[in-house]
Design a protein around this motif. Structure first.
Motif, PDB file in Angstrom:
ATOM      1  N   SER A  91       0.813  -1.214   0.000  1.00  0.00           N
ATOM      2  CA  SER A  91       0.000   0.000   0.000  1.00  0.00           C
ATOM      3  C   SER A  91       0.848   1.266   0.000  1.00  0.00           C
ATOM      4  N   CYS A  92       2.034   1.195   0.568  1.00  0.00           N
ATOM      5  CA  CYS A  92       2.876   2.382   0.706  1.00  0.00           C
ATOM      6  C   CYS A  92       3.741   2.635  -0.523  1.00  0.00           C
ATOM      7  N   ALA A  93       4.218   1.562  -1.165  1.00  0.00           N
ATOM      8  CA  ALA A  93       5.283   1.768  -2.143  1.00  0.00           C
ATOM      9  C   ALA A  93       5.124   1.056  -3.475  1.00  0.00           C
ATOM     10  N   GLN A  94       4.179   0.152  -3.622  1.00  0.00           N
ATOM     11  CA  GLN A  94       4.075  -0.561  -4.907  1.00  0.00           C
ATOM     12  C   GLN A  94       3.851   0.423  -6.048  1.00  0.00           C
ATOM     13  N   ASP A  95       4.577   0.207  -7.130  1.00  0.00           N
ATOM     14  CA  ASP A  95       4.525   1.032  -8.351  1.00  0.00           C
ATOM     15  C   ASP A  95       5.063   2.439  -8.127  1.00  0.00           C
ATOM     16  N   ARG A  96       5.811   2.638  -7.076  1.00  0.00           N
ATOM     17  CA  ARG A  96       6.412   3.953  -6.798  1.00  0.00           C
ATOM     18  C   ARG A  96       7.935   3.884  -6.964  1.00  0.00           C
ATOM     19  N   ARG A  97       8.479   4.961  -7.453  1.00  0.00           N
ATOM     20  CA  ARG A  97       9.922   5.061  -7.693  1.00  0.00           C
ATOM     21  C   ARG A  97      10.656   5.317  -6.386  1.00  0.00           C
ATOM     22  N   ARG A 157       5.143  -5.689  -7.215  1.00  0.00           N
ATOM     23  CA  ARG A 157       4.296  -6.358  -6.214  1.00  0.00           C
ATOM     24  C   ARG A 157       5.150  -7.162  -5.228  1.00  0.00           C
ATOM     25  N   PRO A 158       5.040  -6.892  -3.935  1.00  0.00           N
ATOM     26  CA  PRO A 158       5.835  -7.631  -2.950  1.00  0.00           C
ATOM     27  C   PRO A 158       5.292  -9.032  -2.716  1.00  0.00           C
ATOM     28  N   GLU A 159       6.170  -9.900  -2.236  1.00  0.00           N
ATOM     29  CA  GLU A 159       5.797 -11.276  -1.934  1.00  0.00           C
ATOM     30  C   GLU A 159       6.291 -11.625  -0.541  1.00  0.00           C
ATOM     31  N   ARG A 160       5.768 -12.742  -0.030  1.00  0.00           N
ATOM     32  CA  ARG A 160       6.217 -13.243   1.268  1.00  0.00           C
ATOM     33  C   ARG A 160       6.368 -14.748   1.185  1.00  0.00           C
ATOM     34  N   HIS A 161       7.399 -15.290   1.811  1.00  0.00           N
ATOM     35  CA  HIS A 161       7.528 -16.733   1.971  1.00  0.00           C
ATOM     36  C   HIS A 161       7.937 -16.989   3.417  1.00  0.00           C
ATOM     37  N   GLY A 162       7.060 -17.628   4.172  1.00  0.00           N
ATOM     38  CA  GLY A 162       7.348 -17.838   5.580  1.00  0.00           C
ATOM     39  C   GLY A 162       7.552 -16.504   6.281  1.00  0.00           C
ATOM     40  N   LYS A 163       8.702 -16.352   6.924  1.00  0.00           N
ATOM     41  CA  LYS A 163       9.027 -15.118   7.637  1.00  0.00           C
ATOM     42  C   LYS A 163       9.833 -14.147   6.782  1.00  0.00           C
ATOM     43  N   LEU A 174       7.480   0.088   8.584  1.00  0.00           N
ATOM     44  CA  LEU A 174       6.466   1.119   8.755  1.00  0.00           C
ATOM     45  C   LEU A 174       6.400   2.009   7.524  1.00  0.00           C
ATOM     46  N   CYS A 175       5.222   2.526   7.253  1.00  0.00           N
ATOM     47  CA  CYS A 175       5.027   3.540   6.220  1.00  0.00           C
ATOM     48  C   CYS A 175       4.853   4.879   6.924  1.00  0.00           C
ATOM     49  N   CYS A 176       5.732   5.822   6.620  1.00  0.00           N
ATOM     50  CA  CYS A 176       5.744   7.105   7.315  1.00  0.00           C
ATOM     51  C   CYS A 176       5.779   8.252   6.319  1.00  0.00           C
ATOM     52  N   ALA A 177       5.498   9.442   6.802  1.00  0.00           N
ATOM     53  CA  ALA A 177       5.713  10.663   6.030  1.00  0.00           C
ATOM     54  C   ALA A 177       7.115  11.171   6.344  1.00  0.00           C
ATOM     55  N   PRO A 178       7.765  11.823   5.387  1.00  0.00           N
ATOM     56  CA  PRO A 178       9.131  12.308   5.644  1.00  0.00           C
ATOM     57  C   PRO A 178       9.238  13.212   6.864  1.00  0.00           C
ATOM     58  N   GLU A 179       8.164  13.929   7.181  1.00  0.00           N
ATOM     59  CA  GLU A 179       8.215  14.837   8.330  1.00  0.00           C
ATOM     60  C   GLU A 179       7.970  14.144   9.670  1.00  0.00           C
ATOM     61  N   THR A 229      12.838   6.422   0.752  1.00  0.00           N
ATOM     62  CA  THR A 229      11.868   7.438   0.360  1.00  0.00           C
ATOM     63  C   THR A 229      11.399   7.155  -1.056  1.00  0.00           C
ATOM     64  N   VAL A 230      10.084   7.082  -1.244  1.00  0.00           N
ATOM     65  CA  VAL A 230       9.526   6.793  -2.563  1.00  0.00           C
ATOM     66  C   VAL A 230       8.701   7.977  -3.035  1.00  0.00           C
ATOM     67  N   ALA A 231       8.392   7.972  -4.312  1.00  0.00           N
ATOM     68  CA  ALA A 231       7.610   9.058  -4.902  1.00  0.00           C
ATOM     69  C   ALA A 231       6.293   9.215  -4.156  1.00  0.00           C
ATOM     70  N   GLY A 232       5.868  10.478  -4.023  1.00  0.00           N
ATOM     71  CA  GLY A 232       4.629  10.751  -3.304  1.00  0.00           C
ATOM     72  C   GLY A 232       4.846  11.078  -1.852  1.00  0.00           C
TER      73      GLY A 232
END
Length: 261
Positions: free
Chosen positions: A16-22, A53-59, A81-86, A98-101
């Motif tokens: 939700s925070c970073a997929q498809d973002r530079r 798209r991220p993936e998960r395997h086990g831990k 965590l997904c945070c704002a730069p500030e 840091t990703v776009a947006g």
């Protein structure tokens, strides 16, 4: 300690925070969490790339990009965590992407027992080569095959990531309690119906925990009582037993989980 449900929640956060973002900036605040990659290479190989798209395997969490993959393992105290730069920096923020947006992914970890790897597809395969099938998706036939002939107690076998990947101390105790199996039972001594019950309860427990985003401490769960003073079984009311099995603190109900079938 993060287990499969926690890591699945981190995967959702990454998605939700970073997929498809530079990826615009890579900041390493503590190189002690980097494995087999330098700070300079991490920056060179990631900045300008785009998360897919991220993936998960086990831990393990696989932060895929249109180039290399960042592999994250959270050890005992890691989180994403997904945070704002500030947002105020935290003392245990080890790597910040840091990703776009104007969004930041922050890898936060107190004890730094695991961390981040960077790998191409072959490298990812090598890292995951010793992992068993993912506990949340393994079918009954593959589950039986994974446990077949394994020496040791149920507790030790299920916590071994080469058997099934993703289970930790809390989940294994919860699953065995639900399946009415003693944690010290030899894994290879189970009858076919017991293997079936174990697989069913593992899948059900993980489905509930993944929905919660963690291993929940509910009153109806063994996990919700393991640290109680004079803890009793939420199913039958019997006082719970505590010991160390497979080197880990273990909780079970002596009435619901007898040592012999």
């Amino acid at each position: 300690m993060p287990e499969l449900p926690d890591v699945e929640e981190f995967r959702r956060i990454l998605e939700s925070c970073a997929q498809d973002r530079r990826i615009e900036r890579v900041e390493v605040r503590d190189a002690g969490v980097l494995h087999d990659v330098s700070v300079g290479r991490l920056r060179r190989d990631l900045e300008g790339r785009t998360f897919t798209r991220p993936e998960r395997h086990g831990k393990w969490l696989l932060a895929r990009t249109d180039g290399p993959t960042v592999l994250l393992h959270f050890g005992m105290t890691g989180e994403l965590l997904c945070c704002a730069p500030e947002d105020p920096p935290h003392a245990h923020d080890r790597v910040v992407l840091t990703v776009a947006g104007d969004r930041q992914l922050r890898y936060r970890d107190l004890r730094k027992l695991k961390g981040l790897w960077l790998a191409d597809d072959a490298g990812v395969a090598r890292v995951l080569a010793d992992q068993g099938p993912d506990a949340a998706t393994v079918d009954r036939a593959a589950f039986d095959e994974a446990l077949a002939g394994r020496r040791g107690s149920l507790k030790s076998v299920l916590m071994d990531q080469s058997t099934v990947a993703g289970l930790g101390n809390l989940l294994v105790d919860e699953i065995l309690w639900r399946a009415r199996l003693h944690p010290a039972r030899p894994a290879r001594d189970l009858a076919d119906d017991e293997y079936g019950r174990l697989h069913t309860e593992m899948q059900g427990t993980l489905e509930e925990a993944v929905s919660a985003g963690r291993v929940p401490s509910l009153a109806s769960w063994l996990t919700g009582h393991r640290d109680d003073t004079d803890a009793t079984c939420p199913r039958c009311g019997e006082p719970l037993e505590h010991s160390r099995i497979a080197g880990r603190g273990t909780v079970w109900c002596p009435r619901c989980q007898p040592e012999a079938p």
